[in-house]
Design a protein around this motif. Sequence first.
Motif, PDB file in Angstrom:
ATOM      1  N   ASP A  23      17.916  83.960 -47.670  1.00 50.45           N
ATOM      2  CA  ASP A  23      17.876  85.206 -47.551  1.00 50.45           C
ATOM      3  C   ASP A  23      19.243  85.977 -48.089  1.00 50.45           C
ATOM      4  OD1 ASP A  23      15.451  84.865 -46.047  1.00 50.45           O
ATOM      5  OD2 ASP A  23      16.476  85.129 -44.124  1.00 50.45           O
ATOM      6  N   PRO A  24      19.158  87.246 -48.628  1.00 49.34           N
ATOM      7  CA  PRO A  24      20.464  87.903 -48.821  1.00 49.34           C
ATOM      8  C   PRO A  24      21.130  88.388 -47.667  1.00 49.34           C
ATOM      9  CG  PRO A  24      18.583  89.182 -49.322  1.00 49.34           C
ATOM     10  CD  PRO A  24      18.252  87.999 -49.091  1.00 49.34           C
ATOM     11  N   ILE A  25      22.616  88.135 -47.654  1.00 49.15           N
ATOM     12  CA  ILE A  25      23.456  88.241 -46.647  1.00 49.15           C
ATOM     13  C   ILE A  25      24.501  89.176 -47.071  1.00 49.15           C
ATOM     14  CG2 ILE A  25      24.902  87.696 -44.749  1.00 49.15           C
ATOM     15  CD1 ILE A  25      22.825  85.563 -44.288  1.00 49.15           C
ATOM     16  N   SER A  26      24.691  90.417 -47.127  1.00 47.94           N
ATOM     17  CA  SER A  26      25.858  91.257 -47.475  1.00 47.94           C
ATOM     18  C   SER A  26      27.025  90.880 -46.709  1.00 47.94           C
ATOM     19  CB  SER A  26      25.843  92.840 -47.443  1.00 47.94           C
ATOM     20  OG  SER A  26      25.755  93.175 -46.024  1.00 47.94           O
ATOM     21  N   VAL A  27      28.138  90.970 -47.769  1.00 47.98           N
ATOM     22  CA  VAL A  27      29.624  91.052 -47.239  1.00 47.98           C
ATOM     23  C   VAL A  27      29.899  91.736 -45.613  1.00 47.98           C
ATOM     24  CG1 VAL A  27      32.162  91.183 -47.757  1.00 47.98           C
ATOM     25  CG2 VAL A  27      30.804  90.318 -49.542  1.00 47.98           C
ATOM     26  N   GLU A  28      29.305  92.906 -45.822  1.00 45.13           N
ATOM     27  CA  GLU A  28      29.436  93.696 -44.776  1.00 45.13           C
ATOM     28  C   GLU A  28      28.791  93.123 -43.363  1.00 45.13           C
ATOM     29  OE1 GLU A  28      30.082  95.628 -48.342  1.00 45.13           O
ATOM     30  OE2 GLU A  28      28.218  94.889 -47.818  1.00 45.13           O
ATOM     31  N   HIS A  29      27.649  92.601 -43.686  1.00 47.24           N
ATOM     32  CA  HIS A  29      26.880  91.949 -42.412  1.00 47.24           C
ATOM     33  C   HIS A  29      27.507  90.534 -42.193  1.00 47.24           C
ATOM     34  CE1 HIS A  29      23.333  91.133 -39.812  1.00 47.24           C
ATOM     35  NE2 HIS A  29      23.423  90.138 -40.118  1.00 47.24           N
ATOM     36  N   LEU A  30      27.717  90.078 -42.951  1.00 46.72           N
ATOM     37  CA  LEU A  30      28.841  88.619 -42.711  1.00 46.72           C
ATOM     38  C   LEU A  30      29.726  88.993 -41.804  1.00 46.72           C
ATOM     39  CD1 LEU A  30      28.843  85.705 -43.231  1.00 46.72           C
ATOM     40  CD2 LEU A  30      30.097  86.220 -45.298  1.00 46.72           C
ATOM     41  N   ALA A  31      30.598  89.950 -42.257  1.00 44.17           N
ATOM     42  CA  ALA A  31      31.829  90.398 -41.348  1.00 44.17           C
ATOM     43  C   ALA A  31      31.409  90.857 -40.038  1.00 44.17           C
ATOM     44  CB  ALA A  31      32.367  91.607 -42.106  1.00 44.17           C
ATOM     45  N   LYS A  32      30.135  91.437 -39.619  1.00 42.93           N
ATOM     46  CA  LYS A  32      29.691  91.581 -38.386  1.00 42.93           C
ATOM     47  C   LYS A  32      29.364  90.296 -37.671  1.00 42.93           C
ATOM     48  CE  LYS A  32      27.876  96.202 -39.602  1.00 42.93           C
ATOM     49  NZ  LYS A  32      26.423  96.732 -39.810  1.00 42.93           N
ATOM     50  N   CYS A  33      29.108  89.305 -38.177  1.00 40.57           N
ATOM     51  CA  CYS A  33      28.745  87.917 -37.664  1.00 40.57           C
ATOM     52  C   CYS A  33      30.070  86.915 -37.542  1.00 40.57           C
ATOM     53  CB  CYS A  33      27.821  87.387 -38.338  1.00 40.57           C
ATOM     54  SG  CYS A  33      26.369  88.320 -38.744  1.00 40.57           S
ATOM     55  N   SER A  34      31.237  87.520 -36.830  1.00 46.33           N
ATOM     56  CA  SER A  34      32.468  86.887 -36.640  1.00 46.33           C
ATOM     57  C   SER A  34      32.504  86.410 -35.034  1.00 46.33           C
ATOM     58  CB  SER A  34      33.603  87.972 -37.001  1.00 46.33           C
ATOM     59  OG  SER A  34      33.601  89.081 -35.729  1.00 46.33           O
ATOM     60  N   GLY A  35      31.394  86.522 -34.615  1.00 50.92           N
ATOM     61  CA  GLY A  35      31.444  85.892 -33.097  1.00 50.92           C
ATOM     62  C   GLY A  35      32.184  86.909 -32.076  1.00 50.92           C
ATOM     63  N   ALA A  36      32.673  88.036 -32.540  1.00 46.04           N
ATOM     64  CA  ALA A  36      33.273  89.143 -31.562  1.00 46.04           C
ATOM     65  C   ALA A  36      32.004  89.911 -31.020  1.00 46.04           C
ATOM     66  CB  ALA A  36      34.139  90.000 -32.396  1.00 46.04           C
ATOM     67  N   ASN A  37      31.074  90.038 -31.663  1.00 39.15           N
ATOM     68  CA  ASN A  37      29.740  91.094 -30.891  1.00 39.15           C
ATOM     69  C   ASN A  37      28.849  90.285 -30.543  1.00 39.15           C
ATOM     70  OD1 ASN A  37      27.631  92.757 -30.566  1.00 39.15           O
ATOM     71  ND2 ASN A  37      28.305  94.250 -32.110  1.00 39.15           N
ATOM     72  N   PRO A  38      28.472  89.958 -29.287  1.00 44.28           N
ATOM     73  CA  PRO A  38      27.305  89.284 -28.913  1.00 44.28           C
ATOM     74  C   PRO A  38      26.065  89.481 -29.192  1.00 44.28           C
ATOM     75  CG  PRO A  38      27.973  90.563 -27.112  1.00 44.28           C
ATOM     76  CD  PRO A  38      29.068  90.793 -28.287  1.00 44.28           C
ATOM     77  N   ASP A  39      25.787  90.795 -30.047  1.00 43.96           N
ATOM     78  CA  ASP A  39      24.599  91.179 -30.403  1.00 43.96           C
ATOM     79  C   ASP A  39      24.077  90.562 -31.814  1.00 43.96           C
ATOM     80  OD1 ASP A  39      23.947  92.974 -28.363  1.00 43.96           O
ATOM     81  OD2 ASP A  39      25.012  94.515 -29.219  1.00 43.96           O
ATOM     82  N   TYR A  40      25.208  89.920 -32.422  1.00 41.52           N
ATOM     83  CA  TYR A  40      25.246  89.205 -33.635  1.00 41.52           C
ATOM     84  C   TYR A  40      25.383  87.824 -33.596  1.00 41.52           C
ATOM     85  CZ  TYR A  40      25.473  94.082 -35.804  1.00 41.52           C
ATOM     86  OH  TYR A  40      24.914  95.066 -36.429  1.00 41.52           O
ATOM     87  N   PRO A  41      24.993  86.906 -34.532  1.00 41.52           N
ATOM     88  CA  PRO A  41      25.114  85.649 -34.448  1.00 41.52           C
ATOM     89  C   PRO A  41      26.514  85.282 -35.186  1.00 41.52           C
ATOM     90  CG  PRO A  41      23.783  86.127 -36.463  1.00 41.52           C
ATOM     91  CD  PRO A  41      23.884  87.271 -35.433  1.00 41.52           C
ATOM     92  N   THR A  42      26.880  83.865 -35.105  1.00 41.25           N
ATOM     93  CA  THR A  42      28.379  83.708 -35.671  1.00 41.25           C
ATOM     94  C   THR A  42      27.939  82.940 -37.110  1.00 41.25           C
ATOM     95  OG1 THR A  42      29.293  83.813 -33.599  1.00 41.25           O
ATOM     96  CG2 THR A  42      30.565  82.665 -35.362  1.00 41.25           C
ATOM     97  N   TYR A  43      28.640  83.434 -38.041  1.00 41.58           N
ATOM     98  CA  TYR A  43      28.384  82.944 -39.412  1.00 41.58           C
ATOM     99  C   TYR A  43      29.711  82.439 -40.022  1.00 41.58           C
ATOM    100  CZ  TYR A  43      23.604  84.889 -39.396  1.00 41.58           C
ATOM    101  OH  TYR A  43      22.046  85.151 -39.170  1.00 41.58           O
ATOM    102  N   VAL A  44      29.611  81.392 -40.845  1.00 40.02           N
ATOM    103  CA  VAL A  44      30.481  81.015 -41.993  1.00 40.02           C
ATOM    104  C   VAL A  44      29.852  80.500 -43.082  1.00 40.02           C
ATOM    105  CG1 VAL A  44      32.473  79.231 -42.264  1.00 40.02           C
ATOM    106  CG2 VAL A  44      32.119  80.007 -39.931  1.00 40.02           C
ATOM    107  N   ALA A  45      30.377  81.326 -44.166  1.00 38.79           N
ATOM    108  CA  ALA A  45      29.956  81.061 -45.653  1.00 38.79           C
ATOM    109  C   ALA A  45      31.023  80.207 -46.354  1.00 38.79           C
ATOM    110  CB  ALA A  45      29.799  82.417 -46.354  1.00 38.79           C
ATOM    111  N   ILE A  46      30.381  79.244 -47.099  1.00 38.93           N
ATOM    112  CA  ILE A  46      30.976  78.275 -47.908  1.00 38.93           C
ATOM    113  C   ILE A  46      30.499  78.214 -49.385  1.00 38.93           C
ATOM    114  CG2 ILE A  46      31.882  75.807 -47.915  1.00 38.93           C
ATOM    115  CD1 ILE A  46      31.359  75.600 -45.176  1.00 38.93           C
TER     116      ILE A  46
END
Length: 125
Positions: A23-46
């Motif tokens: 699935d394509p994930i934008s940099v903007e969406h990835l930034a929302k997945c920092s663990g700070a917002n419980p409405d989003y998952p937590t992601y790390v990209a490598i």
Amino acid sequence: MSAPEPKNFAPKQPVALAPPKEDPISVEHLAKCSGANPDYPTYVAIKGTVFDVTGNSSYAPGGAYHVFAGKDASRALAKSSVKEEDALPEWSDLSEKEKGVLNDWFTFFSKRYNIVGKVTGASNL
């Protein structure tokens, strides 16, 4: 003296992983997945591949590896750094040793966390 264990990075407890997604994930969406917002998952990209690390408190705010959450942290992982300024996607200019460390981290994550997509437009694959 016995031979060293092969570097397979298998977790101590088996992890049931879903098939990897592209699935394509934008940099903007990835930034929302920092663990700070419980409405989003937590992601790390490598290397442009996005891993879902939700539930691992190490990546949550205050956790030892929170600096990696919500971004492509390839450079920091390659350099074994938890400095915010190193948590960048660019790694092609690193030493061969650091690239090997990065590949080891990619293997480590791929045996523990679901791959949920690819960073849109990532050039660091």
